[in-house]
Write an enzyme that holds these catalytic residues in place. Structure first.
Site, PDB file in Angstrom:
ATOM      1  N   ARG A 111       0.813  -1.223   0.000  1.00 55.86           N
ATOM      2  CA  ARG A 111       0.000   0.000   0.000  1.00 55.86           C
ATOM      3  C   ARG A 111       0.845   1.271   0.000  1.00 55.86           C
ATOM      4  NH1 ARG A 111      -5.222  -0.750   3.935  1.00 55.86           N
ATOM      5  NH2 ARG A 111      -5.859  -2.774   3.170  1.00 55.86           N
ATOM      6  N   LEU A 142      -3.056  -9.905  -3.132  1.00 56.67           N
ATOM      7  CA  LEU A 142      -3.550  -8.897  -4.080  1.00 56.67           C
ATOM      8  C   LEU A 142      -3.931  -7.597  -3.366  1.00 56.67           C
ATOM      9  CD1 LEU A 142      -5.942 -11.332  -5.964  1.00 56.67           C
ATOM     10  CD2 LEU A 142      -3.676 -10.592  -6.741  1.00 56.67           C
ATOM     11  N   HIS A 143      -3.961  -6.509  -4.153  1.00 60.00           N
ATOM     12  CA  HIS A 143      -4.497  -5.236  -3.660  1.00 60.00           C
ATOM     13  C   HIS A 143      -5.884  -5.484  -3.074  1.00 60.00           C
ATOM     14  CE1 HIS A 143      -5.897  -1.103  -3.572  1.00 60.00           C
ATOM     15  NE2 HIS A 143      -4.819  -0.651  -4.164  1.00 60.00           N
ATOM     16  N   TYR A 144      -6.245  -4.746  -2.038  1.00 59.37           N
ATOM     17  CA  TYR A 144      -7.556  -4.925  -1.414  1.00 59.37           C
ATOM     18  C   TYR A 144      -8.694  -4.432  -2.295  1.00 59.37           C
ATOM     19  CZ  TYR A 144      -6.966  -0.008  -0.116  1.00 59.37           C
ATOM     20  OH  TYR A 144      -6.755   1.346  -0.145  1.00 59.37           O
ATOM     21  N   ARG A 145      -8.378  -3.624  -3.305  1.00 54.58           N
ATOM     22  CA  ARG A 145      -9.376  -3.209  -4.293  1.00 54.58           C
ATOM     23  C   ARG A 145      -9.142  -3.995  -5.580  1.00 54.58           C
ATOM     24  NH1 ARG A 145      -8.466   2.985  -2.904  1.00 54.58           N
ATOM     25  NH2 ARG A 145      -9.987   3.189  -1.216  1.00 54.58           N
TER      26      ARG A 145
END
Length: 196
Positions: A111, A142-145
């Protein structure tokens, strides 16, 4: 210009939907994962490395849990025959996927540096919900979005309907994971070129 972040275009074929079932569970908790196909791209949507397709071995008991639509669709495509003969468990398939991504030199999403990999695809929340419940290590990598192409399509339908109509005309809706991914990447390239 940096080619980061990376996108992990994914498509999962499962034994059902992710709605609340009569047994109280959500589909993503109950129905089996049959197949995952993945293509990594750079930020310009150029493929990085080879595509990966994994078929998850499932027992007859797990296959029989499936929604009738899924049984009919995946029997017709031949996927259920592959699932029955599959050599790898769900956990082994998750490790294969993580090893594949790491083998491309991609680290878990960070992040602070905004580097790593972002899950992408059409109606990707469906696929992400299955990862959350059944492949938690991949979910955490993975990215949280995620980048949901269907959200862009809905925006186009509202404000540029002629674009959405052209994009829909390019689709074949095969319900075969790798074919669906390639279709999604082509659709996103179309929207990128038209809107950005």
């Amino acid at each position: 210009m940096s080619n980061k972040p990376y996108f992990l275009f994914g498509d999962i074929e499962t034994g059902g939907f992710n709605d609340r079932l009569a047994n109280g569970l959500l589909g993503m908790e109950y129905y089996p994962i049959f197949e995952l196909a993945l293509v990594v791209t750079d930020r310009d949507l150029n493929q990085v490395g080879s595509a990966l397709r994994v078929v998850v071995h499932q027992s007859e008991d797990m296959i029989n849990r499936s929604h009738q639509w899924a049984i009919d669709t995946h029997a017709k495509s031949g996927l259920l025959d592959e699932v029955r003969l599959g050599a790898y468990s769900l956990a082994e398939c998750e490790l294969q996927i993580l090893d594949h991504i790491k083998g491309l030199g991609i680290e878990p999403y960070n992040r602070e540096s905004k580097e790593g990999i972002i899950f992408a695809g059409n109606s990707i929340m469906f696929d992400r919900s299955y990862l959350l419940c059944q492949m938690p290590r991949l979910h955490e990598f993975l990215h949280y979005r995620q980048l949901d192409i269907s959200a862009i399509a809905l925006a186009a339908r509202a404000w540029a309907p002629e674009l959405e109509k052209k994009a829909v005309g390019m689709k074949q809706y095969k319900h075969e994971a790798l074919a669906d991914i390639r279709e999604s990447i082509a659709e996103l390239k179309f929207y990128r070129d038209m809107l950005f």
